[in-house]
Design an enzyme around this catalytic site. Structure first.
Site, PDB file in Angstrom:
ATOM      1  N   ASP A  29       1.034  -1.325  -0.003  1.00 29.11           N
ATOM      2  CA  ASP A  29       0.134  -0.087  -0.011  1.00 29.11           C
ATOM      3  C   ASP A  29       0.849   1.255  -0.052  1.00 29.11           C
ATOM      4  OD1 ASP A  29      -2.304   1.540   0.023  1.00 29.11           O
ATOM      5  OD2 ASP A  29      -2.881   1.256   2.130  1.00 29.11           O
ATOM      6  N   GLY A  30       0.333   2.136  -0.702  1.00 24.49           N
ATOM      7  CA  GLY A  30       1.226   3.615  -0.484  1.00 24.49           C
ATOM      8  C   GLY A  30       1.733   4.100  -1.672  1.00 24.49           C
ATOM      9  N   HIS A  46       2.390   3.460  -9.326  1.00 24.89           N
ATOM     10  CA  HIS A  46       2.255   1.830  -9.288  1.00 24.89           C
ATOM     11  C   HIS A  46       3.715   1.524 -10.051  1.00 24.89           C
ATOM     12  CE1 HIS A  46      -1.637   2.010  -7.603  1.00 24.89           C
ATOM     13  NE2 HIS A  46      -2.282   2.694  -8.673  1.00 24.89           N
ATOM     14  N   GLU A  76     -12.368  -4.267  -4.756  1.00 26.90           N
ATOM     15  CA  GLU A  76     -12.605  -3.154  -4.536  1.00 26.90           C
ATOM     16  C   GLU A  76     -11.780  -2.237  -5.578  1.00 26.90           C
ATOM     17  OE1 GLU A  76     -11.851  -5.081  -2.113  1.00 26.90           O
ATOM     18  OE2 GLU A  76     -14.243  -5.366  -1.241  1.00 26.90           O
ATOM     19  N   TRP A  78     -11.759  -2.501  -8.593  1.00 28.47           N
ATOM     20  CA  TRP A  78     -12.227  -2.245  -9.927  1.00 28.47           C
ATOM     21  C   TRP A  78     -13.059  -0.990  -9.869  1.00 28.47           C
ATOM     22  CZ3 TRP A  78     -10.648  -5.040 -13.688  1.00 28.47           C
ATOM     23  CH2 TRP A  78     -10.117  -6.381 -13.491  1.00 28.47           C
ATOM     24  N   LEU A 140      10.092 -21.404  -4.130  1.00 27.98           N
ATOM     25  CA  LEU A 140       9.197 -20.464  -3.660  1.00 27.98           C
ATOM     26  C   LEU A 140       7.805 -20.387  -4.179  1.00 27.98           C
ATOM     27  CD1 LEU A 140       8.457 -17.920  -1.799  1.00 27.98           C
ATOM     28  CD2 LEU A 140       9.100 -16.408  -3.839  1.00 27.98           C
ATOM     29  N   ARG A 197       1.781  -5.045   6.334  1.00 32.69           N
ATOM     30  CA  ARG A 197       1.132  -4.008   5.395  1.00 32.69           C
ATOM     31  C   ARG A 197       1.901  -2.556   5.531  1.00 32.69           C
ATOM     32  NH1 ARG A 197      -4.970  -2.303   4.494  1.00 32.69           N
ATOM     33  NH2 ARG A 197      -4.713  -0.568   3.236  1.00 32.69           N
ATOM     34  N   ARG A 203      -5.427  -1.804   8.691  1.00 29.85           N
ATOM     35  CA  ARG A 203      -6.559  -2.328   8.345  1.00 29.85           C
ATOM     36  C   ARG A 203      -5.948  -3.748   7.672  1.00 29.85           C
ATOM     37  NH1 ARG A 203      -7.698   2.680   6.521  1.00 29.85           N
ATOM     38  NH2 ARG A 203      -7.196   2.299   4.424  1.00 29.85           N
ATOM     39  N   GLU A 216       0.414 -13.196  12.728  1.00 27.83           N
ATOM     40  CA  GLU A 216       1.199 -11.955  13.376  1.00 27.83           C
ATOM     41  C   GLU A 216       1.032 -10.861  12.255  1.00 27.83           C
ATOM     42  OE1 GLU A 216       2.295 -11.904  16.483  1.00 27.83           O
ATOM     43  OE2 GLU A 216       1.775 -13.699  16.656  1.00 27.83           O
TER      44      GLU A 216
HETATM   45  C1  FPP Z   1      -1.994   0.082  -3.171  1.00 30.05           C
HETATM   46  O1  FPP Z   1      -1.487   1.389  -3.371  1.00 30.05           O
HETATM   47  C2  FPP Z   1      -1.509  -0.594  -4.337  1.00 30.05           C
HETATM   48  C3  FPP Z   1      -2.077  -1.307  -5.699  1.00 30.05           C
HETATM   49  C4  FPP Z   1      -3.505  -1.069  -5.475  1.00 30.05           C
HETATM   50  C5  FPP Z   1      -1.354  -1.746  -6.527  1.00 30.05           C
HETATM   51  C6  FPP Z   1      -0.403  -2.740  -6.334  1.00 30.05           C
HETATM   52  C7  FPP Z   1       0.470  -2.991  -7.495  1.00 30.05           C
HETATM   53  C8  FPP Z   1       1.923  -2.833  -7.666  1.00 30.05           C
HETATM   54  C9  FPP Z   1       2.646  -2.821  -6.461  1.00 30.05           C
HETATM   55  C10 FPP Z   1       2.445  -2.740  -9.001  1.00 30.05           C
HETATM   56  C11 FPP Z   1       2.994  -4.068  -9.356  1.00 30.05           C
HETATM   57  C12 FPP Z   1       2.299  -5.427  -9.030  1.00 30.05           C
HETATM   58  C13 FPP Z   1       2.795  -6.489  -9.673  1.00 30.05           C
HETATM   59  C14 FPP Z   1       2.563  -8.002  -9.063  1.00 30.05           C
HETATM   60  C15 FPP Z   1       3.787  -6.780 -10.811  1.00 30.05           C
HETATM   61  P1  FPP Z   1      -2.503   2.778  -3.397  1.00 30.05           P
HETATM   62  O2  FPP Z   1      -2.773   2.813  -4.893  1.00 30.05           O
HETATM   63  O3  FPP Z   1      -3.899   2.141  -2.716  1.00 30.05           O
HETATM   64  O4  FPP Z   1      -1.879   3.754  -2.579  1.00 30.05           O
HETATM   65  P2  FPP Z   1      -2.563   5.004  -1.699  1.00 30.05           P
HETATM   66  O5  FPP Z   1      -3.069   4.232  -0.808  1.00 30.05           O
HETATM   67  O6  FPP Z   1      -1.420   5.682  -1.386  1.00 30.05           O
HETATM   68  O7  FPP Z   1      -3.422   5.706  -2.814  1.00 30.05           O
END
Ligand code: FPP
Length: 258
Positions: A29-30, A46, A76, A78, A140, A197, A203, A216
């Site tokens: 996340d982030g 991303h 979600e 989507w 893995l 996370r 969350r 954990e």
């Molecule tokens: C959450 O950050 C991240 C995602 C919804 C996408 C995760 C995708 C990647 C890490 C890209 C590469 C992945 C693979 C498997 C090749 P957010 O957009 O919710 O960030 P925010 O909470 O700061 O808005």
């Protein structure tokens, strides 16, 4: 020891390889907030989220982890703008195209959990092919949660169980945890011992709700694009300093490991 010391610590050296968790799952996340801080678009964020994906996969193979699950796209998600969804789908395809050979070379088995019927056909086909080509690998197991949500998964399991009960394949009175697990998309995967996370959010976000019963939880302020191998090792080290009690007393745990 001062704070600089702690930040410079090499956590890989501190990990007890004998006591590794079998399965680590990550809510990445982030990306959006990271991009905003850089003055870039969410898609830029991303794109910079791919490097830490490589890093945690590489780290996992280096230490001999058996299962790594990455929450890459939730049900979600989507609801996000189409342009962001398209960019994410393109990232998934291009990353798999680039990395499939390496997955095979490194004995990594790919699995996907989630409603893949909702994914664009080219993404779905690429994933199915990659799953097939890596299915015999024994190192893995990399699990991508794509178009996944736990409530979806549990409801699917309930529907399948109801149908098997109706067709006399199973007996409703004999359904136990083992039976239920067989209907989940994680049927081949042990429950995670550790969930990480990033980004300072506390969350679970509809992720592996059933499987996380005794997991954990490890939360870090670090935004996903900044997450390093050392951050990953630090989370494992932190996990190894905890006492897992599964509802028992500390005394009982101590006696059972004597
Ligand atoms: C959450 O950050 C991240 C995602 C919804 C996408 C995760 C995708 C990647 C890490 C890209 C590469 C992945 C693979 C498997 C090749 P957010 O957009 O919710 O960030 P925010 O909470 O700061 O808005």
């Amino acid at each position: 020891m001062n704070a600089t010391h702690i930040n410079n610590m090499n956590y890989k050296e501190l990990i007890n390889i004998e006591k590794l968790p079998q399965h680590i799952s990550i809510i990445m996340d982030g990306n959006g907030r990271w991009a905003k801080k850089q003055g870039g678009t969410r898609i830029f964020g991303h794109q910079h989220g791919v490097k830490p994906v490589y890093d945690v996969v590489e780290s996992s193979t280096e230490i001999g982890l058996k299962f790594l699950t990455l929450y890459a796209f939730s049900t979600e998600n989507w609801n996000r703008p189409k342009i962001e969804i398209d960019a994410l789908m393109n990232l998934f395809i291009s990353t798999i195209n680039k990395e499939l050979k390496k997955l095979i070379e490194n004995n990594i088995r790919l699995l996907v959990i989630g409603n893949i019927n909702l994914l664009p056909k080219n993404v779905r086909n690429k994933l199915l092919l990659s799953i097939e080509l890596t299915s015999k690998n024994t190192g893995l197991t990399l699990v991508l949660a794509l178009s996944y949500s736990s409530r979806w998964e549990i409801l699917e399991a309930v529907k399948l169980i109801a149908s098997d009960v109706k067709n006399n394949i199973i007996d409703a009175y004999n359904i136990d945890e083992n039976t239920f697990k067989k209907y989940l998309s994680t049927k081949e995967i042990p429950d995670p011992e550790l969930l990480i996370r990033t980004s300072g959010e506390f969350r679970i976000s509809n992720f592996l709700l059933y499987q996380l019963a005794y997991t954990e939880l490890y939360f870090t302020e670090t935004l996903w694009p900044d997450f390093t191998k050392n951050d990953f090792y630090k989370a494992i080290y932190n996990y190894q300093t905890r006492e897992r009690r599964f509802g028992m007393t500390g005394e009982q745990i101590k006696n059972s490991t004597r």
